[in-house]
Design an enzyme around this catalytic site. Structure first.
Site, PDB file in Angstrom:
ATOM      1  N   CYS A  75       3.924  -1.678   2.419  1.00 56.88           N
ATOM      2  CA  CYS A  75       3.162  -1.071   1.334  1.00 56.88           C
ATOM      3  C   CYS A  75       2.253  -0.035   1.983  1.00 56.88           C
ATOM      4  CB  CYS A  75       2.331  -2.136   0.618  1.00 56.88           C
ATOM      5  SG  CYS A  75       1.248  -1.454  -0.654  1.00 56.88           S
ATOM      6  N   CYS A 187       5.462   5.863  -0.402  1.00 57.25           N
ATOM      7  CA  CYS A 187       5.257   4.625  -1.166  1.00 57.25           C
ATOM      8  C   CYS A 187       6.615   3.946  -1.113  1.00 57.25           C
ATOM      9  CB  CYS A 187       4.864   4.948  -2.604  1.00 57.25           C
ATOM     10  SG  CYS A 187       5.017   3.533  -3.725  1.00 57.25           S
TER      11      CYS A 187
END
Ligand code: DGL
Length: 271
Positions: A75, A187
């Site tokens: 992440c 992302c």
């Protein structure tokens, strides 16, 4: 004390980390993987730093209790606050992997798309500029809706058309007007829709940090003598604070292999 047959932990706010699992399963099929996706609190990218740190620490504790030998922070948003999250095993950052991959390229203008939090942190431009041997311009774009749309849209023609509208809205300027030479998918949700990005912007070089993460992980396991020596392929155990059925479906859609179970885990309470 870490041992070679222990699992590798992978965590994300949602299903984005599946893009990292995919690369790890490809490169290191013998490893056992333990995944945690905080579906109850996605998107992280629109939270403030205190909330992200608290949520991340909760997941780190989950992984610590299961004695993972290495932790992949799949992440980018959490990777921006890693200095505030401690654990006893080696930790890999998605942002570091993306920056390493971008800094090695012989390009002049790098684009980065990410969550709003990652964009505001400026970590990508700083790392790429610091590591690149060339003088490189880095353009960053924070996308408030894209991760959430990807999380819930895979496999749905209607949902994917919303994803593509959103991609155009966020990327047209950077790609068509600024003419970036490449685009870092900053992302972990975005590589899951890389085919759509390629179709919208043919010829645009895409950088998926997951590829670099898997490579760096393999180097680390080899170097530290931590590679799993077991002959049989490793399984993937998934935990989520979100919808178990949806996670099982997404794992199949992404093409993850050897899923041994998908289980619910109670989310951290947010005041
Ligand atoms: N997949 C995550 C990342 O790489 C974040 C998505 C979100 O929760 O906003 O940043």
């Amino acid at each position: 004390m870490s041992h070679s047959t222990a699992p590798i932990g992978v965590l994300d706010s949602g299903i984005g980390g599946f893009s990292v699992v995919k690369q790890v399963q490809k490169l290191l099929p013998g490893e056992e993987l333990l995944y945690f996706g905080d579906g109850a609190h996605i998107p992280y990218g629109n939270h403030g730093s205190e909330t992200i740190v608290s949520l991340a620490r909760y997941m780190f504790q989950f992984m610590e209790a299961r004695e993972v030998k290495v932790l992949l922070v799949a992440c980018n948003t959490i990777s921006c606050v890693l200095d505030r999250c401690a654990t006893s095993c080696p930790v890999f950052s998605a942002v570091q992997a993306g920056a390493d991959a971008a800094a090695r390229l012989e390009v002049d203008k790098v684009g980065v798309i990410s969550t709003v939090f990652t964009h505001n942190s400026r970590v990508y431009p700083q790392k790429i500029a610091a590591q690149s041997p060339r003088k490189v311009v880095v353009l960053s774009c924070g996308c408030p809706d894209l991760a959430r749309l990807v999380e819930h849209s895979l496999g749905s023609p209607q949902g994917m058309s919303l994803v593509e509208d959103n991609l155009r809205q966020e990327l047209d300027h950077m790609v068509l007007e600024e003419g970036v030479d490449c685009c870092v998918l900053g992302c972990t949700h975005y590589p899951l829709v890389a085919d759509s990005i390629r179709r919208l912007y043919p010829g645009l070089l895409l950088i998926d940090p997951a590829v670099e993460m898997a490579r760096a992980l393999k180097d680390c396991l080899d170097r530290e003598g931590l590679s799993n020596p077991t002959e049989r392929p490793g399984g993937l155990s998934i935990y989520t604070t979100g919808d178990v059925e949806e996670y099982a479906l997404r794992a199949r859609q992404v093409g993850l292999e050897r899923v041994t179970g998908v289980e619910f885990y109670p989310p951290m309470g947010l005041s």
